[in-house]
Design a protein around this motif. Structure first.
Motif, PDB file in Angstrom:
ATOM      1  N   LEU A  19       0.828  -1.198   0.000  1.00  0.00           N
ATOM      2  CA  LEU A  19       0.000   0.000   0.000  1.00  0.00           C
ATOM      3  C   LEU A  19       0.865   1.253   0.000  1.00  0.00           C
ATOM      4  O   LEU A  19       0.587   2.224  -0.718  1.00  0.00           O
ATOM      5  CB  LEU A  19      -0.922   0.001   1.223  1.00  0.00           C
ATOM      6  CG  LEU A  19      -1.814   1.239   1.393  1.00  0.00           C
ATOM      7  CD1 LEU A  19      -2.759   1.382   0.215  1.00  0.00           C
ATOM      8  CD2 LEU A  19      -2.582   1.159   2.709  1.00  0.00           C
ATOM      9  N   SER A  20       1.921   1.229   0.786  1.00  0.00           N
ATOM     10  CA  SER A  20       2.827   2.369   0.845  1.00  0.00           C
ATOM     11  C   SER A  20       3.443   2.648  -0.519  1.00  0.00           C
ATOM     12  O   SER A  20       3.487   3.798  -0.983  1.00  0.00           O
ATOM     13  CB  SER A  20       3.930   2.105   1.877  1.00  0.00           C
ATOM     14  OG  SER A  20       4.896   3.132   1.854  1.00  0.00           O
ATOM     15  N   LEU A  21       3.904   1.589  -1.180  1.00  0.00           N
ATOM     16  CA  LEU A  21       4.525   1.750  -2.493  1.00  0.00           C
ATOM     17  C   LEU A  21       3.500   2.234  -3.521  1.00  0.00           C
ATOM     18  O   LEU A  21       3.805   3.086  -4.368  1.00  0.00           O
ATOM     19  CB  LEU A  21       5.138   0.422  -2.940  1.00  0.00           C
ATOM     20  CG  LEU A  21       6.192   0.484  -4.055  1.00  0.00           C
ATOM     21  CD1 LEU A  21       7.392   1.292  -3.589  1.00  0.00           C
ATOM     22  CD2 LEU A  21       6.616  -0.910  -4.467  1.00  0.00           C
ATOM     23  N   ALA A  22       2.282   1.703  -3.449  1.00  0.00           N
ATOM     24  CA  ALA A  22       1.234   2.111  -4.385  1.00  0.00           C
ATOM     25  C   ALA A  22       0.866   3.583  -4.196  1.00  0.00           C
ATOM     26  O   ALA A  22       0.675   4.321  -5.167  1.00  0.00           O
ATOM     27  CB  ALA A  22       0.000   1.231  -4.204  1.00  0.00           C
ATOM     28  N   CYS A  25       3.790   5.696  -5.706  1.00  0.00           N
ATOM     29  CA  CYS A  25       4.108   5.586  -7.133  1.00  0.00           C
ATOM     30  C   CYS A  25       2.931   5.884  -8.053  1.00  0.00           C
ATOM     31  O   CYS A  25       3.115   6.485  -9.119  1.00  0.00           O
ATOM     32  CB  CYS A  25       4.657   4.186  -7.430  1.00  0.00           C
ATOM     33  SG  CYS A  25       6.253   3.846  -6.660  1.00  0.00           S
ATOM     34  N   THR A  26       1.754   5.448  -7.692  1.00  0.00           N
ATOM     35  CA  THR A  26       0.636   5.522  -8.641  1.00  0.00           C
ATOM     36  C   THR A  26      -0.340   6.662  -8.376  1.00  0.00           C
ATOM     37  O   THR A  26      -1.043   7.076  -9.295  1.00  0.00           O
ATOM     38  CB  THR A  26      -0.142   4.194  -8.651  1.00  0.00           C
ATOM     39  OG1 THR A  26      -0.725   3.963  -7.358  1.00  0.00           O
ATOM     40  CG2 THR A  26       0.778   3.030  -8.989  1.00  0.00           C
ATOM     41  N   CYS A  27      -0.398   7.150  -7.166  1.00  0.00           N
ATOM     42  CA  CYS A  27      -1.306   8.268  -6.879  1.00  0.00           C
ATOM     43  C   CYS A  27      -0.653   9.585  -7.292  1.00  0.00           C
ATOM     44  O   CYS A  27       0.560   9.753  -7.157  1.00  0.00           O
ATOM     45  CB  CYS A  27      -1.639   8.322  -5.389  1.00  0.00           C
ATOM     46  SG  CYS A  27      -2.628   6.929  -4.818  1.00  0.00           S
ATOM     47  N   PRO A  28      -1.446  10.534  -7.808  1.00  0.00           N
ATOM     48  CA  PRO A  28      -0.886  11.843  -8.155  1.00  0.00           C
ATOM     49  C   PRO A  28      -0.241  12.506  -6.945  1.00  0.00           C
ATOM     50  O   PRO A  28      -0.801  12.478  -5.850  1.00  0.00           O
ATOM     51  CB  PRO A  28      -2.117  12.625  -8.637  1.00  0.00           C
ATOM     52  CG  PRO A  28      -3.096  11.579  -9.061  1.00  0.00           C
ATOM     53  CD  PRO A  28      -2.879  10.426  -8.132  1.00  0.00           C
ATOM     54  N   GLY A 168      15.249   2.655  -8.917  1.00  0.00           N
ATOM     55  CA  GLY A 168      15.680   1.271  -8.731  1.00  0.00           C
ATOM     56  C   GLY A 168      15.923   0.936  -7.268  1.00  0.00           C
ATOM     57  O   GLY A 168      15.558  -0.154  -6.800  1.00  0.00           O
ATOM     58  N   LEU A 169      16.526   1.877  -6.545  1.00  0.00           N
ATOM     59  CA  LEU A 169      16.751   1.662  -5.110  1.00  0.00           C
ATOM     60  C   LEU A 169      15.433   1.552  -4.351  1.00  0.00           C
ATOM     61  O   LEU A 169      15.305   0.755  -3.415  1.00  0.00           O
ATOM     62  CB  LEU A 169      17.586   2.809  -4.538  1.00  0.00           C
ATOM     63  CG  LEU A 169      19.080   2.803  -4.874  1.00  0.00           C
ATOM     64  CD1 LEU A 169      19.745   4.074  -4.372  1.00  0.00           C
ATOM     65  CD2 LEU A 169      19.766   1.572  -4.271  1.00  0.00           C
ATOM     66  N   LEU A 170      14.450   2.369  -4.769  1.00  0.00           N
ATOM     67  CA  LEU A 170      13.139   2.318  -4.127  1.00  0.00           C
ATOM     68  C   LEU A 170      12.510   0.939  -4.286  1.00  0.00           C
ATOM     69  O   LEU A 170      12.022   0.339  -3.315  1.00  0.00           O
ATOM     70  CB  LEU A 170      12.218   3.389  -4.716  1.00  0.00           C
ATOM     71  CG  LEU A 170      10.792   3.425  -4.181  1.00  0.00           C
ATOM     72  CD1 LEU A 170      10.785   3.909  -2.736  1.00  0.00           C
ATOM     73  CD2 LEU A 170       9.924   4.337  -5.047  1.00  0.00           C
ATOM     74  N   VAL A 171      12.544   0.418  -5.509  1.00  0.00           N
ATOM     75  CA  VAL A 171      11.968  -0.902  -5.780  1.00  0.00           C
ATOM     76  C   VAL A 171      12.757  -1.989  -5.047  1.00  0.00           C
ATOM     77  O   VAL A 171      12.175  -2.917  -4.454  1.00  0.00           O
ATOM     78  CB  VAL A 171      11.943  -1.181  -7.290  1.00  0.00           C
ATOM     79  CG1 VAL A 171      11.482  -2.605  -7.578  1.00  0.00           C
ATOM     80  CG2 VAL A 171      11.033  -0.184  -7.996  1.00  0.00           C
ATOM     81  N   LEU A 228       0.773  20.194  -3.798  1.00  0.00           N
ATOM     82  CA  LEU A 228       0.955  18.806  -3.375  1.00  0.00           C
ATOM     83  C   LEU A 228      -0.391  18.153  -3.115  1.00  0.00           C
ATOM     84  O   LEU A 228      -1.326  18.797  -2.641  1.00  0.00           O
ATOM     85  CB  LEU A 228       1.797  18.751  -2.103  1.00  0.00           C
ATOM     86  CG  LEU A 228       3.278  19.102  -2.257  1.00  0.00           C
ATOM     87  CD1 LEU A 228       3.911  19.269  -0.875  1.00  0.00           C
ATOM     88  CD2 LEU A 228       4.023  18.036  -3.052  1.00  0.00           C
ATOM     89  N   VAL A 229      -0.484  16.869  -3.438  1.00  0.00           N
ATOM     90  CA  VAL A 229      -1.677  16.078  -3.169  1.00  0.00           C
ATOM     91  C   VAL A 229      -1.436  15.294  -1.884  1.00  0.00           C
ATOM     92  O   VAL A 229      -0.357  14.738  -1.661  1.00  0.00           O
ATOM     93  CB  VAL A 229      -1.985  15.124  -4.338  1.00  0.00           C
ATOM     94  CG1 VAL A 229      -3.249  14.332  -4.065  1.00  0.00           C
ATOM     95  CG2 VAL A 229      -2.130  15.923  -5.634  1.00  0.00           C
ATOM     96  N   LEU A 230      -2.439  15.225  -1.023  1.00  0.00           N
ATOM     97  CA  LEU A 230      -2.265  14.677   0.329  1.00  0.00           C
ATOM     98  C   LEU A 230      -1.979  13.181   0.346  1.00  0.00           C
ATOM     99  O   LEU A 230      -1.089  12.723   1.074  1.00  0.00           O
ATOM    100  CB  LEU A 230      -3.525  14.963   1.162  1.00  0.00           C
ATOM    101  CG  LEU A 230      -3.553  14.349   2.567  1.00  0.00           C
ATOM    102  CD1 LEU A 230      -2.419  14.900   3.414  1.00  0.00           C
ATOM    103  CD2 LEU A 230      -4.910  14.585   3.225  1.00  0.00           C
ATOM    104  N   ILE A 231      -2.702  12.399  -0.458  1.00  0.00           N
ATOM    105  CA  ILE A 231      -2.672  10.935  -0.308  1.00  0.00           C
ATOM    106  C   ILE A 231      -1.262  10.347  -0.386  1.00  0.00           C
ATOM    107  O   ILE A 231      -0.875   9.547   0.484  1.00  0.00           O
ATOM    108  CB  ILE A 231      -3.614  10.279  -1.327  1.00  0.00           C
ATOM    109  CG1 ILE A 231      -5.063  10.616  -0.993  1.00  0.00           C
ATOM    110  CG2 ILE A 231      -3.434   8.762  -1.339  1.00  0.00           C
ATOM    111  CD1 ILE A 231      -6.078  10.056  -1.961  1.00  0.00           C
ATOM    112  N   PRO A 232      -0.422  10.680  -1.374  1.00  0.00           N
ATOM    113  CA  PRO A 232       0.914  10.081  -1.408  1.00  0.00           C
ATOM    114  C   PRO A 232       1.779  10.443  -0.208  1.00  0.00           C
ATOM    115  O   PRO A 232       2.719   9.709   0.114  1.00  0.00           O
ATOM    116  CB  PRO A 232       1.520  10.642  -2.702  1.00  0.00           C
ATOM    117  CG  PRO A 232       0.349  11.007  -3.538  1.00  0.00           C
ATOM    118  CD  PRO A 232      -0.673  11.499  -2.571  1.00  0.00           C
ATOM    119  N   LEU A 233       1.457  11.557   0.460  1.00  0.00           N
ATOM    120  CA  LEU A 233       2.226  11.950   1.640  1.00  0.00           C
ATOM    121  C   LEU A 233       2.040  10.960   2.788  1.00  0.00           C
ATOM    122  O   LEU A 233       2.803  10.982   3.762  1.00  0.00           O
ATOM    123  CB  LEU A 233       1.824  13.355   2.085  1.00  0.00           C
ATOM    124  CG  LEU A 233       2.027  14.477   1.057  1.00  0.00           C
ATOM    125  CD1 LEU A 233       1.613  15.819   1.659  1.00  0.00           C
ATOM    126  CD2 LEU A 233       3.475  14.534   0.589  1.00  0.00           C
TER     127      LEU A 233
END
Length: 254
Positions: A19-22, A25-28, A168-171, A228-233
C-alpha cells in the motif's frame, strides 16, 4: 512466535508495504491548480494531440525535407517505428496535460526521454534536421535543440540516470522490506525504504514550491500553481506501521 502472530505479521505487514509503495508511485503527487489552470490544460492537451497527428503525417509522407539524409543519419522513419514512438509520446504527454503527476507517470516520461536522446544525437549530426524542423512547423525550436545537444545533453542524461538509480533503489528496498516482513528478520530495508520515500516526497515538495519559473516558461497562467496532493504523503506511514507491527509481534530478531 506463535503461528497466529506470524500470519498477522506476514499478511498485514506485506499489505502495508504494498500500500505504501502504491500510494507513492501511482497516486498523483503534484497537481496544477488555480484560476485558468483548467483552460490551460485543455488547450495544452489539444495542442499535443493536434501536433502529434500532423507530425505523424509529415514524418511518414512529406517530401519537403531531405528524408534520405535523415535516414542516412540513422533515424528510422518507417511507419513501424514512427507510429509506436508518437503513440508513446502522446501517452507520456497526457500524463502531464491531465493536470496531475504521479511518480509512475514521471518514470514513463523519463524512460521515453532516454529513448529519444540517441535519436536527438543522430539528428544533430546532419544539417537536414533544420529542414525537418521547418516541415514540422517547429523551426523556432531548432536553435534550442542544437543548444541542448551541444551543451546540456550530458547533464540531462546524468539527471535521467540519477532518476533511474533512485527509482531502482526504491523498488529494491521495497522488495527487501517485503522479504524481511515475510521471514521476520531485520529492519534495515524498512529503514532504507522509509528514507527513500521521504527523499522522493521531499523532491516533489521542492518541485511544488520552486517550480514557478518552469511554469512560466511553459506558458502557464500566473494565477496557476503546483500543489501537493495529500494521499501520497501518507506513504511513509505504511512503512512506519510495518516497523511498529514487527516490534509489537517480536519479529525483529536480527
Amino acid at each position: 512466535m506463535g503461528i497466529l502472530k506470524r500470519i498477522v505479521r506476514m499478511v498485514v505487514g506485506t499489505a502495508l508495504i504494498l500500500l505504501s509503495l502504491a500510494l507513492l508511485c501511482t497516486c498523483p503527487i503534484l497537481r496544477l491548480t488555480g484560476k485558468d489552470a483548467e483552460s490551460y490544460l485543455q488547450d495544452a492537451d489539444f495542442q499535443v494531440t493536434d501536433s502529434l497527428e500532423v507530425a505523424r503525417d509529415d514524418l511518414l509522407h512529406s517530401q519537403d525535407f531531405d528524408r534520405a539524409a535523415i535516414e542516412a543519419a540513422g533515424v528510422d522513419l518507417s511507419e513501424g517505428h514512427v507510429v509506436p514512438l508518437l503513440g508513446a509520446m502522446e501517452t507520456a504527454a497526457r500524463g502531464f496535460t491531465d493536470g496531475d503527476l504521479s511518480l509512475a507517470e514521471l518514470a514513463r516520461g523519463a524512460l521515453l526521454a532516454q529513448q529519444l536522446l540517441p535519436t536527438a544525437g543522430k539528428l544533430d549530426s546532419t544539417e537536414a534536421t533544420e529542414g525537418l524542423f521547418d516541415t514540422l512547423g517547429i523551426e523556432e525550436y531548432y536553435g534550442d535543440f542544437k543548444d541542448i545537444c551541444a551543451n546540456q545533453r550530458h547533464l540531462i542524461l546524468g539527471a535521467l540516470i540519477g532518476f533511474d538509480v533512485l527509482l531502482g533503489l526504491l523498488v529494491f528496498c521495497a522488495l527487501g522490506s517485503l522479504l524481511q516482513t515475510l521471514f521476520g528478520r531485520g529492519k534495515g530495508f524498512d529503514v532504507a525504504l522509509l528514507v527513500l520515500e521521504l527523499l522522493w516526497l521531499g523532491l516533489f515538495c521542492g518541485a511544488a514550491f520552486l517550480g514557478r519559473p518552469l511554469l512560466q516558461q511553459l506558458g502557464v497562467p500566473a494565477t496557476a500553481r503546483l500543489a501537493l496532493v495529500l494521499i501520497p504523503l501518507l506513504a511513509p506511514v505504511g512503512v512506519i506501521l510495518t516497523m511498529v507491527l514487527k516490534k509489537l509481534l517480536g519479529s525483529d530478531r536480527a
